[in-house]
Enzyme design. Structure first.
Site, PDB file in Angstrom:
ATOM      1  N   CYS A  52      19.261  -3.276 -32.281  1.00  0.00           N
ATOM      2  CA  CYS A  52      18.619  -2.254 -31.451  1.00  0.00           C
ATOM      3  C   CYS A  52      17.748  -1.304 -32.288  1.00  0.00           C
ATOM      4  O   CYS A  52      16.755  -1.722 -32.849  1.00  0.00           O
ATOM      5  CB  CYS A  52      19.651  -1.503 -30.621  1.00  0.00           C
ATOM      6  SG  CYS A  52      18.891  -0.630 -29.218  1.00  0.00           S
ATOM      7  N   LYS A  82      13.091   4.526 -20.323  1.00  0.00           N
ATOM      8  CA  LYS A  82      14.154   3.823 -21.024  1.00  0.00           C
ATOM      9  C   LYS A  82      14.426   2.465 -20.387  1.00  0.00           C
ATOM     10  O   LYS A  82      14.459   2.336 -19.156  1.00  0.00           O
ATOM     11  CB  LYS A  82      15.429   4.664 -21.009  1.00  0.00           C
ATOM     12  CG  LYS A  82      16.583   4.060 -21.796  1.00  0.00           C
ATOM     13  CD  LYS A  82      17.793   4.974 -21.761  1.00  0.00           C
ATOM     14  CE  LYS A  82      18.946   4.402 -22.583  1.00  0.00           C
ATOM     15  NZ  LYS A  82      20.129   5.292 -22.567  1.00  0.00           N
ATOM     16  N   SER A 114      19.575  -1.185 -24.006  1.00  0.00           N
ATOM     17  CA  SER A 114      19.624   0.255 -23.767  1.00  0.00           C
ATOM     18  C   SER A 114      18.777   0.909 -24.846  1.00  0.00           C
ATOM     19  O   SER A 114      19.275   1.275 -25.906  1.00  0.00           O
ATOM     20  CB  SER A 114      21.070   0.762 -23.818  1.00  0.00           C
ATOM     21  OG  SER A 114      21.118   2.161 -23.632  1.00  0.00           O
ATOM     22  N   HIS A 172      21.995  -5.238 -27.100  1.00  0.00           N
ATOM     23  CA  HIS A 172      23.350  -4.855 -27.500  1.00  0.00           C
ATOM     24  C   HIS A 172      24.369  -5.918 -27.088  1.00  0.00           C
ATOM     25  O   HIS A 172      25.151  -5.722 -26.152  1.00  0.00           O
ATOM     26  CB  HIS A 172      23.730  -3.517 -26.852  1.00  0.00           C
ATOM     27  CG  HIS A 172      23.103  -2.329 -27.489  1.00  0.00           C
ATOM     28  ND1 HIS A 172      23.531  -1.822 -28.701  1.00  0.00           N
ATOM     29  CD2 HIS A 172      22.071  -1.541 -27.104  1.00  0.00           C
ATOM     30  CE1 HIS A 172      22.805  -0.766 -29.021  1.00  0.00           C
ATOM     31  NE2 HIS A 172      21.910  -0.583 -28.070  1.00  0.00           N
ATOM     32  N   GLU A 192      27.006  -6.547 -28.414  1.00  0.00           N
ATOM     33  CA  GLU A 192      28.372  -6.050 -28.682  1.00  0.00           C
ATOM     34  C   GLU A 192      28.922  -5.203 -27.543  1.00  0.00           C
ATOM     35  O   GLU A 192      30.131  -4.916 -27.518  1.00  0.00           O
ATOM     36  CB  GLU A 192      28.373  -5.240 -29.983  1.00  0.00           C
ATOM     37  CG  GLU A 192      27.881  -3.795 -29.869  1.00  0.00           C
ATOM     38  CD  GLU A 192      26.380  -3.634 -29.842  1.00  0.00           C
ATOM     39  OE1 GLU A 192      25.901  -2.476 -29.830  1.00  0.00           O
ATOM     40  OE2 GLU A 192      25.669  -4.670 -29.805  1.00  0.00           O
ATOM     41  N   ARG A 228      26.887   9.567 -18.495  1.00  0.00           N
ATOM     42  CA  ARG A 228      26.570  10.638 -19.461  1.00  0.00           C
ATOM     43  C   ARG A 228      25.191  11.210 -19.199  1.00  0.00           C
ATOM     44  O   ARG A 228      25.005  12.429 -19.176  1.00  0.00           O
ATOM     45  CB  ARG A 228      26.637  10.054 -20.873  1.00  0.00           C
ATOM     46  CG  ARG A 228      26.249  11.020 -21.988  1.00  0.00           C
ATOM     47  CD  ARG A 228      25.831  10.247 -23.225  1.00  0.00           C
ATOM     48  NE  ARG A 228      24.645   9.432 -22.988  1.00  0.00           N
ATOM     49  CZ  ARG A 228      24.278   8.410 -23.749  1.00  0.00           C
ATOM     50  NH1 ARG A 228      25.007   8.055 -24.802  1.00  0.00           N
ATOM     51  NH2 ARG A 228      23.173   7.708 -23.465  1.00  0.00           N
TER      52      ARG A 228
END
EC number: 2.3.1.46
Length: 313
Positions: A142, A163, A192, A235, A237, A249
């Site tokens: 990333c 984003k 992300s 990502h 992971e 968030r």
């Protein structure tokens, strides 16, 4: 085969609970085997969560992997106990005289920050330059992929207006490339980020092999021809609820984020998300360990030399 981690690392109990073979340092020291040495430079704020995610992916291989955790500097962390950092993480000065089979550099929440404004940018550059002569293969994830492209190809920071968040379909470009061995023709992976990685731009300005792309998310996977540098812009992971945690968030911070694409059933955040990328995430890390690290690295790391590396051409 197992991954080898410090005896009291919190991830150990989590992974063992998932029936993953985790070997403690005390047990591994009695075995006569040359494990792969992998250094994990963790740039994420919630280090315990992130180290667990990456250790999970590194565990799905027949190779024994000795993982060491590296922090970028000694600044206090808001999200990770100081005791944890002092116990399990090393400073770069403590490893810079050694060679490693692999290095993983994680993402970081710095998508809207210019490189020169990153407080540890010069130190990160030093580590990435060090890896050229001390690491068999480096995996940039990333934000680290963007940083690696800046270092290796002097590519300027390219930022999207909005984003990119969600789970996107990707297409492989070379089914015979070892990094893609076993991949389906199309696969899902989460993103992300604010960084922009268009296939056209990377093809024009680098000599990278573009291995997997998305019509929406751009390049997902690319590597140098000798496989010593591998770039993953998403990502793999991430756990099933990681994007949800980020979405909640951002809502709480008044950022009015868009709902992550192709993530919640019926596009409804009230529905529990399901991981649809897990199998290819494990396969990617298994292939990286095997074809980029194990098949390339010298048995005696003290004899590390760039002349040892070959390309597929």
């Amino acid at each position: 085969m197992p991954i080898r981690v410090p005896d009291q690392l919190p991830a150990t109990d989590v992974l063992r609970g998932e029936k993953i073979f985790v070997m403690s340092e005390s047990r591994a020291s009695s075995q006569e085997i040359r494990p792969l040495r992998v250094l994990l430079l963790n740039l994420m704020p919630k280090k315990i969560e992130t180290e667990t995610q990456f250790l999970r992916l590194l565990s799905n291989s027949p190779l024994q992997v000795d993982v060491e955790l590296l922090r970028i500097d000694n600044r206090p962390s808001k999200n990770t106990p100081t005791e944890h950092l002092d116990t399990f993480y090393r400073q770069f000065e403590g490893v810079k005289d050694r060679n490693f089979d692999g290095l993983i550099i994680t993402g970081a929440p710095l998508g809207l920050v210019q490189f020169e404004d990153v407080i540890y940018w010069e130190h990160l550059q030093s580590i990435m330059n060090w890896a050229k002569e001390h690491v068999t293969s480096t995996l940039y994830v990333c934000w680290a992929a963007q940083a690696g492209l800046k270092l290796l190809y002097d590519l300027p920071k390219r930022t999207r207006k909005e984003k990119l968040s969600g789970v996107y379909e990707h297409f492989i470009h070379d089914q015979h490339n070892p990094i893609l061995r076993g991949f389906d023709d199309t696969f899902l992976a989460p993103h992300s980020r604010y960084a922009d990685f268009s296939p056209e731009y990377l093809s024009e300005h680098t000599d990278l092999d573009i291995l997997a792309t998305s019509d929406t998310a751009g390049v997902y996977l690319a590597s140098t021809k000798d496989k010593r540098n591998v770039f993953v812009t998403g990502h793999p992971e991430y756990e099933s609820k990681t994007l949800h945690t980020e979405y909640v968030r951002d809502l709480a911070e008044g950022m009015e984020p868009a709902i992550p694409v192709n993530y919640y059933p019926d596009n409804n955040p009230d529905n529990a998300p399901r991981a649809t990328w897990r199998s290819h995430g494990h396969l990617l890390f298994s292939n990286w360990l095997n074809y980029c690290v194990y098949q390339q690295t010298p048995y005696d790391l003290d004899k590390f030399s760039e002349a040892n590396f070959t390309t597929d051409e």
